[in-house]
Scaffold this motif. Sequence first.
Motif, PDB file in Angstrom:
ATOM      1  N   ARG A  26      -6.865  25.124  81.136  1.00 41.73           N
ATOM      2  CA  ARG A  26      -6.730  26.185  82.141  1.00 41.73           C
ATOM      3  C   ARG A  26      -6.397  25.637  83.537  1.00 41.73           C
ATOM      4  NH1 ARG A  26      -6.847  28.604  85.983  1.00 41.73           N
ATOM      5  NH2 ARG A  26      -7.892  30.521  86.611  1.00 41.73           N
ATOM      6  N   GLN A  34      -0.971  30.164  92.757  1.00 40.11           N
ATOM      7  CA  GLN A  34      -0.421  30.865  91.581  1.00 40.11           C
ATOM      8  C   GLN A  34      -0.418  32.384  91.780  1.00 40.11           C
ATOM      9  OE1 GLN A  34      -3.237  31.370  88.068  1.00 40.11           O
ATOM     10  NE2 GLN A  34      -4.360  29.863  89.279  1.00 40.11           N
ATOM     11  N   TYR A  35      -1.220  32.877  92.733  1.00 37.74           N
ATOM     12  CA  TYR A  35      -1.336  34.326  92.914  1.00 37.74           C
ATOM     13  C   TYR A  35      -0.368  34.817  93.980  1.00 37.74           C
ATOM     14  CZ  TYR A  35      -5.508  33.478  90.194  1.00 37.74           C
ATOM     15  OH  TYR A  35      -6.363  33.084  89.199  1.00 37.74           O
ATOM     16  N   TYR A 108     -12.014  52.616  88.596  1.00 39.07           N
ATOM     17  CA  TYR A 108     -11.419  52.538  87.257  1.00 39.07           C
ATOM     18  C   TYR A 108     -12.408  53.119  86.237  1.00 39.07           C
ATOM     19  CZ  TYR A 108     -14.303  48.321  87.330  1.00 39.07           C
ATOM     20  OH  TYR A 108     -15.353  47.453  87.463  1.00 39.07           O
ATOM     21  N   LEU A 198     -14.554  40.508  98.576  1.00 36.46           N
ATOM     22  CA  LEU A 198     -13.474  40.711  97.602  1.00 36.46           C
ATOM     23  C   LEU A 198     -12.708  41.944  98.049  1.00 36.46           C
ATOM     24  CD1 LEU A 198     -15.650  40.234  94.402  1.00 36.46           C
ATOM     25  CD2 LEU A 198     -13.993  38.615  95.268  1.00 36.46           C
ATOM     26  N   PRO A 204      -0.881  38.261  89.726  1.00 36.07           N
ATOM     27  CA  PRO A 204      -0.585  36.928  89.192  1.00 36.07           C
ATOM     28  C   PRO A 204       0.878  36.583  89.451  1.00 36.07           C
ATOM     29  CG  PRO A 204      -0.574  38.533  87.428  1.00 36.07           C
ATOM     30  CD  PRO A 204      -0.878  39.298  88.692  1.00 36.07           C
ATOM     31  N   ILE A 246      -3.732  42.856  81.978  1.00 38.87           N
ATOM     32  CA  ILE A 246      -3.780  41.402  82.198  1.00 38.87           C
ATOM     33  C   ILE A 246      -5.100  41.095  82.880  1.00 38.87           C
ATOM     34  CG2 ILE A 246      -2.685  39.390  83.253  1.00 38.87           C
ATOM     35  CD1 ILE A 246      -0.061  40.837  83.262  1.00 38.87           C
ATOM     36  N   THR A 248      -9.337  39.443  81.939  1.00 38.04           N
ATOM     37  CA  THR A 248     -10.535  39.771  81.161  1.00 38.04           C
ATOM     38  C   THR A 248     -11.793  39.409  81.969  1.00 38.04           C
ATOM     39  OG1 THR A 248     -10.284  37.633  80.049  1.00 38.04           O
ATOM     40  CG2 THR A 248      -9.491  39.556  78.864  1.00 38.04           C
ATOM     41  N   GLY A 249     -11.745  39.679  83.293  1.00 35.01           N
ATOM     42  CA  GLY A 249     -12.914  39.449  84.150  1.00 35.01           C
ATOM     43  C   GLY A 249     -13.841  40.661  84.115  1.00 35.01           C
ATOM     44  N   ALA A 250     -14.764  40.715  85.067  1.00 34.67           N
ATOM     45  CA  ALA A 250     -15.812  41.754  85.072  1.00 34.67           C
ATOM     46  C   ALA A 250     -15.224  43.171  85.079  1.00 34.67           C
ATOM     47  CB  ALA A 250     -16.725  41.551  86.275  1.00 34.67           C
ATOM     48  N   GLN A 254     -15.180  46.286  81.730  1.00 40.09           N
ATOM     49  CA  GLN A 254     -15.673  47.657  81.837  1.00 40.09           C
ATOM     50  C   GLN A 254     -14.619  48.708  81.484  1.00 40.09           C
ATOM     51  OE1 GLN A 254     -17.351  47.743  85.834  1.00 40.09           O
ATOM     52  NE2 GLN A 254     -19.309  46.998  85.095  1.00 40.09           N
ATOM     53  N   THR A 272      -8.966  33.388  80.062  1.00 43.13           N
ATOM     54  CA  THR A 272     -10.288  32.803  79.810  1.00 43.13           C
ATOM     55  C   THR A 272     -11.230  33.941  79.424  1.00 43.13           C
ATOM     56  OG1 THR A 272      -9.828  31.343  81.695  1.00 43.13           O
ATOM     57  CG2 THR A 272     -12.057  31.279  80.789  1.00 43.13           C
ATOM     58  N   GLY A 411      -2.208  31.593  80.369  1.00 39.37           N
ATOM     59  CA  GLY A 411      -1.779  32.802  81.082  1.00 39.37           C
ATOM     60  C   GLY A 411      -0.497  33.358  80.497  1.00 39.37           C
ATOM     61  N   THR A 436      -6.440  41.599  87.747  1.00 41.36           N
ATOM     62  CA  THR A 436      -6.331  40.182  88.085  1.00 41.36           C
ATOM     63  C   THR A 436      -7.122  39.798  89.338  1.00 41.36           C
ATOM     64  OG1 THR A 436      -4.185  40.816  89.015  1.00 41.36           O
ATOM     65  CG2 THR A 436      -4.168  39.688  86.899  1.00 41.36           C
ATOM     66  N   GLY A 437      -8.008  40.664  89.775  1.00 44.41           N
ATOM     67  CA  GLY A 437      -8.975  40.253  90.787  1.00 44.41           C
ATOM     68  C   GLY A 437      -8.492  40.300  92.219  1.00 44.41           C
ATOM     69  N   PHE A 438      -9.193  39.536  93.042  1.00 44.30           N
ATOM     70  CA  PHE A 438      -9.066  39.648  94.497  1.00 44.30           C
ATOM     71  C   PHE A 438      -8.934  38.259  95.122  1.00 44.30           C
ATOM     72  CE2 PHE A 438     -11.314  43.087  92.614  1.00 44.30           C
ATOM     73  CZ  PHE A 438     -10.797  44.212  93.244  1.00 44.30           C
TER      74      PHE A 438
HETATM   75  P1  NDP Z   1     -11.500  38.352  88.270  1.00 43.25           P
HETATM   76  O1  NDP Z   1     -10.916  37.493  89.318  1.00 43.25           O
HETATM   77  O2  NDP Z   1     -12.885  38.101  87.846  1.00 43.25           O
HETATM   78  O3  NDP Z   1     -10.620  38.323  86.971  1.00 43.25           O
HETATM   79  C1  NDP Z   1      -9.225  38.215  87.009  1.00 43.25           C
HETATM   80  C2  NDP Z   1      -8.722  38.052  85.596  1.00 43.25           C
HETATM   81  O4  NDP Z   1      -7.305  37.948  85.610  1.00 43.25           O
HETATM   82  C3  NDP Z   1      -9.253  36.789  84.939  1.00 43.25           C
HETATM   83  O5  NDP Z   1      -9.591  37.070  83.615  1.00 43.25           O
HETATM   84  C4  NDP Z   1      -8.064  35.844  85.044  1.00 43.25           C
HETATM   85  O6  NDP Z   1      -8.079  34.795  84.113  1.00 43.25           O
HETATM   86  C5  NDP Z   1      -6.934  36.827  84.794  1.00 43.25           C
HETATM   87  N1  NDP Z   1      -5.625  36.303  85.180  1.00 43.25           N
HETATM   88  C6  NDP Z   1      -5.206  35.922  86.413  1.00 43.25           C
HETATM   89  N2  NDP Z   1      -3.942  35.464  86.366  1.00 43.25           N
HETATM   90  C7  NDP Z   1      -3.554  35.560  85.076  1.00 43.25           C
HETATM   91  C8  NDP Z   1      -2.367  35.227  84.385  1.00 43.25           C
HETATM   92  N3  NDP Z   1      -1.333  34.670  85.014  1.00 43.25           N
HETATM   93  N4  NDP Z   1      -2.311  35.470  83.058  1.00 43.25           N
HETATM   94  C9  NDP Z   1      -3.372  36.013  82.411  1.00 43.25           C
HETATM   95  N5  NDP Z   1      -4.532  36.325  83.001  1.00 43.25           N
HETATM   96  C10 NDP Z   1      -4.618  36.097  84.315  1.00 43.25           C
HETATM   97  O7  NDP Z   1     -11.335  39.878  88.784  1.00 43.25           O
HETATM   98  P2  NDP Z   1     -12.179  41.176  88.417  1.00 43.25           P
HETATM   99  O8  NDP Z   1     -11.547  42.309  89.119  1.00 43.25           O
HETATM  100  O9  NDP Z   1     -12.399  41.285  86.973  1.00 43.25           O
HETATM  101  O10 NDP Z   1     -13.593  40.896  89.086  1.00 43.25           O
HETATM  102  C11 NDP Z   1     -13.670  40.425  90.419  1.00 43.25           C
HETATM  103  C12 NDP Z   1     -15.101  40.405  90.869  1.00 43.25           C
HETATM  104  O11 NDP Z   1     -15.523  41.719  91.180  1.00 43.25           O
HETATM  105  C13 NDP Z   1     -16.115  39.931  89.850  1.00 43.25           C
HETATM  106  O12 NDP Z   1     -16.152  38.556  89.731  1.00 43.25           O
HETATM  107  C14 NDP Z   1     -17.381  40.510  90.410  1.00 43.25           C
HETATM  108  O13 NDP Z   1     -17.892  39.689  91.420  1.00 43.25           O
HETATM  109  C15 NDP Z   1     -16.899  41.816  90.977  1.00 43.25           C
HETATM  110  N6  NDP Z   1     -17.199  42.899  90.024  1.00 43.25           N
HETATM  111  C16 NDP Z   1     -18.490  43.299  89.983  1.00 43.25           C
HETATM  112  C17 NDP Z   1     -18.868  44.272  89.141  1.00 43.25           C
HETATM  113  C18 NDP Z   1     -20.295  44.668  89.150  1.00 43.25           C
HETATM  114  O14 NDP Z   1     -20.738  45.237  88.221  1.00 43.25           O
HETATM  115  N7  NDP Z   1     -21.086  44.406  90.192  1.00 43.25           N
HETATM  116  C19 NDP Z   1     -17.921  44.927  88.213  1.00 43.25           C
HETATM  117  C20 NDP Z   1     -16.564  44.439  88.362  1.00 43.25           C
HETATM  118  C21 NDP Z   1     -16.235  43.453  89.232  1.00 43.25           C
HETATM  119  P3  NDP Z   1      -8.939  33.454  84.423  1.00 43.25           P
HETATM  120  O15 NDP Z   1     -10.356  33.818  84.179  1.00 43.25           O
HETATM  121  O16 NDP Z   1      -8.410  32.458  83.499  1.00 43.25           O
HETATM  122  O17 NDP Z   1      -8.678  33.104  85.860  1.00 43.25           O
END
Ligand code: NDP
Length: 599
Positions: A26, A34-35, A108, A198, A204, A246, A248-250, A254, A272, A411, A436-438
């Motif tokens: 990874r 990368q972002y 969401y 965040l 990505p 795209i 599989t984070g938090a 959900q 991941t 990815g 893809t997060g923040f």
């Molecule tokens: P994340 O940053 O946790 O997840 C982003 C996802 O996108 C990861 O799975 C990442 O993979 C994937 N990704 C990024 N680039 C690529 C690519 N090129 N190809 C494939 N996959 C890619 O964002 P989230 O929005 O899921 O969560 C962010 C934060 O928000 C959490 O960590 C948490 O702190 C907060 N949150 C809290 C909640 C709560 O209940 N309190 C609920 C939801 C979110 P990789 O892991 O490999 O980087």
Amino acid sequence: MSDSAAELVFDPDALRERYRVERDKRLREDANEQYVEMTGTFAHYLEDPYVDEKTERKPVTDEVDVVLIGGGFGGLQAGARLRDAGIKDIKIIEKGGAFGGTWYWNRYPGAQCDIEAYCYLPLLEELNYVPKEKYAFAREILDHSEAIGQHFDLHDCALFQTEVTELRWDESIERWIVSTNRSDAIKARFVSMANGPLHRPKLPGIPGVRDFKGHTFHTSRWDYDYTGGGPDGGLDKLGDKKIAIIGTGATAIQCVPFLGEAAEHLYVFQRTPSTVDVRGNSPTDPAWAEGLQPGWQKHRMENFNSMISGVPQEEDLVNDGWTDLIGKMINQFQNAKADSNMSLEQMIETANFEKMEEIRARVDELVEDDDVAEKLKPYYKMFCKRPTFNDDYLPTFNRSNVTLVDTDGKGVERITEKGLVVDGVEYEVDCIIYSTGFEVGTSYTRRSGYDVIGREAKSLSDHWRDGTRSLHGMGSHGFPNVFIMNTSQGGFTANFPHLLDESAVHQAHIIAHALAQGYNTVEVTATAEEEWVDTIVGFTGGPLGGLGGPDCTPGYYNNEGQPNPNAQQSAPYGGGSIRFFELLKEWREDGNFEGLTFK
Ligand code: NDP
């Protein structure tokens, strides 16, 4: 140790090696680069889908005692504590159309807070409110945000749909000039920056990300016009749609169950896997709520915080996935006391292996196809990435209309006009949802969207170029009358609103003193700042060995696995949040305002 954990068997050397192999797959040299930033042709991803239109108003040029930047929990708690301190003249600047911050944007389907609601929702006793369930859904949290605004009379002083573009100190009048995208130029005696950690979604940088001709959106701006339904589900417009998500984070954990239920076909693109532990939500017991005694929320927050900081408690009041791991570590510690050969690090590692074995065993229990189950198993240490808790995510992969597309740590390879390519296979879809997060590791200005220009036109970005410089994470030398609400050089806790409240109380205390004594400025001394930097740098690791860490799988907890020369200096206070909060209290009780100069 629980019975099930005691039965687990594993080979620590084999696991260490497996973790290393998965991490290496990874690793990417481009790290945070990368972002893609949501500017220029990507700026439309930031548009607010939750308001009908932008309200028109005249620019504001008033002078106020305090400007609060952000109307999420930080701004609301700061506003509440200022009100408690008798401060009336406040303006809150918020880019959304209402209070709520992260809970305004993240609507969401399935959005829910995974920290126990009785600890997480701020000011419950003040509002005489007990959440409906142990884990609150986004709508209840958004309603509670609104209720805090009403209760503390913060509505009339809020400027919604407004973004700060610059904070500039005007020495001639000893006020901050707060500029916004609505041409406001507000003169503020004090400013509190509650932007949230965040705050800016990211995309990505997959080759071809501009080429896709179908529909796209980011999870933090959910397009219910396209999907139908609402935060409770019922996405009734997706029945004839092929959807890709795209990430599989938090967040994805959900919303995937709702997409799986509704879409003609759902492809989940995984880089991941997350750890997905038991959710076990339950409605609030009315008899329990009835019997709560004054001071109950603070007591519960402190109990939770102590448990997750590894401070033994007589009782685990919250008793969930967060406290479970730490409880195990304490048990390990007590069991191993007699065994002088086991170091603290070994005990922590063993407890961590056990927890992760449980997490992986749960995948086998819930996912029918062995190959799919294997791909969904996370091979890294607990807390390398944000833990997640959900009872519906893993079973979603038993559905015939759901496909896991595992990218083996690499990815998504490419985006085309029609879909996404992984391992040379093109998956044609109607819509791509970016989960893809923040932005986390990028510069302060890029993340906040504005810079802070202090005395002698020095910017905060410059001042912090080699890492955060502050007293208690809240104020910096050369930046009088400005307060920052963040974890860097402050106290980290998984229950973020707890830190926000401690910061809010502290700031209100200082601001109230300055106003009462008729001072124009309060500023951190250069010496106090230097000493606090030394204190922060003097700690190594934390009670959990620190979040992330260089041997962890890459992610935003560890600067995408790349060395970060500023990490140590920008880390939270290494003595843990319990000690940090005590330290703030002692500082206030001391009454000398040590490290600050008032003029
Ligand atoms: P994340 O940053 O946790 O997840 C982003 C996802 O996108 C990861 O799975 C990442 O993979 C994937 N990704 C990024 N680039 C690529 C690519 N090129 N190809 C494939 N996959 C890619 O964002 P989230 O929005 O899921 O969560 C962010 C934060 O928000 C959490 O960590 C948490 O702190 C907060 N949150 C809290 C909640 C709560 O209940 N309190 C609920 C939801 C979110 P990789 O892991 O490999 O980087």
